[in-house]
Design a protein around this motif. Structure first.
Motif, short mmCIF file in Angstrom:
data_model
loop_
_atom_site.label_atom_id
_atom_site.label_comp_id
_atom_site.label_asym_id
_atom_site.label_seq_id
_atom_site.Cartn_x
_atom_site.Cartn_y
_atom_site.Cartn_z
N ARG A 389 0.83 -1.21 0.00
CA ARG A 389 0.00 0.00 0.00
C ARG A 389 0.87 1.26 0.00
N ALA A 390 1.88 1.27 0.85
CA ALA A 390 2.74 2.45 0.95
C ALA A 390 3.47 2.69 -0.37
N ASP A 393 1.06 4.15 -2.88
CA ASP A 393 0.79 5.55 -2.57
C ASP A 393 1.93 6.44 -3.06
N GLN A 394 3.14 5.98 -2.86
CA GLN A 394 4.30 6.77 -3.28
C GLN A 394 4.42 6.83 -4.80
N GLN A 396 1.80 7.01 -6.92
CA GLN A 396 0.55 7.53 -7.46
C GLN A 396 -0.34 6.39 -7.93
N ARG A 397 -0.73 5.59 -6.93
CA ARG A 397 -1.58 4.44 -7.22
C ARG A 397 -2.78 4.85 -8.06
N SER A 399 -6.51 4.82 -9.59
CA SER A 399 -7.83 4.34 -9.21
C SER A 399 -8.35 3.47 -10.33
#
Length: 405
Positions: A389-390, A393-394, A396-397, A399
């Motif tokens: 997850r991290a 996020d870093q 730019q996951r 959507s």
């Protein structure tokens, strides 16, 4: 060097693992093995054998005591095919890998056609190629939407159409590595009947037979071709002590084959390895005699691991994943990260998370990742998802509407 050997692809799993070797901070889920050590009583049997001086050659087909133990174990799992001749159909091999290779050596000549159901552990395609065969793959398909989105399923008519009188051998692994797909009893019956009509041999890799979570079998094991086959059918079933008995490093397996082939396979064993080490066979005999002490708790624990990991992964936007019915792997796709080899290498380097790239199992699995959830501590799985997850996020996951993948 033969050109076919030169052209063999190196393991992409090893390629990823090598990038993380020597790093203590990496959570390793790339290889197909539990991080639990072999139980004490199995190891002690091996030590006792060595201390007793059992350091000599054994029978090519294996110690009679072990073959009888395997025969009893096989009968216990498949009583509906009761026979007094299981012993005569057992060949002990130096690992499941060795057993599968022996089957190819026994059945496949240069120029033969071999059909392999994929995605699959790469050895299943490579071994007949090494023998000079022409390999035709029949890919499983992915369910795109609904409750089973991300599940890999067999298009049975497509497989049967691919198997013709020119097909020497069908290779199928179920429960499947990497997808967790399993065959149904009806599918096995249809495949076997068709192969009888075409004269095609079936090589069934059933090493994950006991690692089955569907709850729809009386003995807790996945459907096996041995449940629907006759003793003289053109069928070889490969097994291993690695997965269900926590013995990956011991390198011991066995084949169940028509009794008419047993002697010839014994000759092949002589020309490959001569025999399996006696002390390893002694350990395996004890493992079978007290097998439920290992396998039943292991399966319960693996189900806990699966039920820990799968919901967490599904909770990540952009993940496509179906709950595996068997095996020890979660096979999933990350939207926006289609180069799975690059993604796996970046996850090692940047997140300390070791996963296997789906492309290692065939081109149809490109864009997927395999996560071995056979972890002694399920909290390691939780930590792994947190790292994933991290990292997303870093980076730019994206959507994603998973149902639209």
């Amino acid at each position: 060097m033969r050109p076919v050997v030169e052209s063999l692809e190196e393991s992409r799993i090893r390629e990823v693992a090598n990038a993380g070797m020597g790093r203590s901070d990496v959570l390793r889920f790339w290889f197909g093995e539990s991080d639990e050590v072999t139980p004490d009583f199995i190891r002690e049997a091996a030590v006792a054998s060595i201390q007793a001086g059992e350091t000599f050659y054994a029978h090519n087909l294996g110690l009679p005591e072990l073959r009888h133990a395997i025969a009893g174990y096989t009968h216990g799992l498949h009583p509906q095919r009761a026979t007094d001749h299981w012993f005569d159909r057992i060949a002990v091999t130096s690992g499941g890998v060795n057993g599968l290779m022996l089957a190819s050596q026994a059945l496949v000549e240069a120029g033969d056609e071999v059909v392999v159901v994929t995605p699959a552990w790469p050895n299943l395609v490579a071994q007949p190629l090494i023998m000079g065969a022409t390999v035709k793959t029949v890919p499983l398909t992915v369910v795109p939407t609904g409750d089973r989105a991300g599940a890999w399923v067999l298009d049975l008519p497509v497989l049967l159409a691919a198997i013709t009188p020119a097909t020497r051998l069908l290779v199928v692994n179920a429960p499947n590595n990497p997808t967790g797909w399993t065959l149904s009893r009806d599918e096995q019956t249809a495949i076997l009947a068709h192969c009888r009509s075409t004269g095609t041999w079936v090589l069934a890799d059933e090493v994950y037979e006991r690692l089955y979570f569907a709850g729809d079998s009386a003995n807790g094991a996945a459907p096996s071709f041995l449940d629907v086959a006759e003793p003289d059918d053109r069928l070889i079933v490969a097994h291993s002590f690695s997965k269900s008995f926590l013995m990956t490093g011991w390198r011991l397996g066995w084949l169940v084959l028509p009794s008419a082939l047993t002697h010839a396979v014994g000759k092949l064993i002589e020309f490959n390895t001569s025999c399996a080490p006696v002390f390893v066979q002694r350990a395996a005999t004890v493992a079978l005699q007290r097998g439920d002490e290992v396998t039943l708790p292991l399966v319960r624990h693996l189900q806990t691991c699966r039920d820990t990991l799968v919901p967490l992964l599904r909770g990540i936007p952009g993940v496509q994943l179906a709950e595996p019915r068997g095996g020890m792997y979660a096979f999933f796709r990350l939207a926006g990260h289609d180069d799975c080899l690059l993604t796996a290498k970046r996850l090692v380097r940047e997140a300390g998370l070791g996963l296997a790239p789906g492309s290692a199992f065939g081109p149809e699995a490109a864009g997927w990742l395999r996560w071995c959830f056979a972890s002694r501590d399920p909290q390691r799985l939780v930590q792994g998802v947190e790292r994933l997850r991290a990292w997303l996020d870093q980076n730019q996951r994206p959507s994603a509407n998973v149902a639209g993948l």
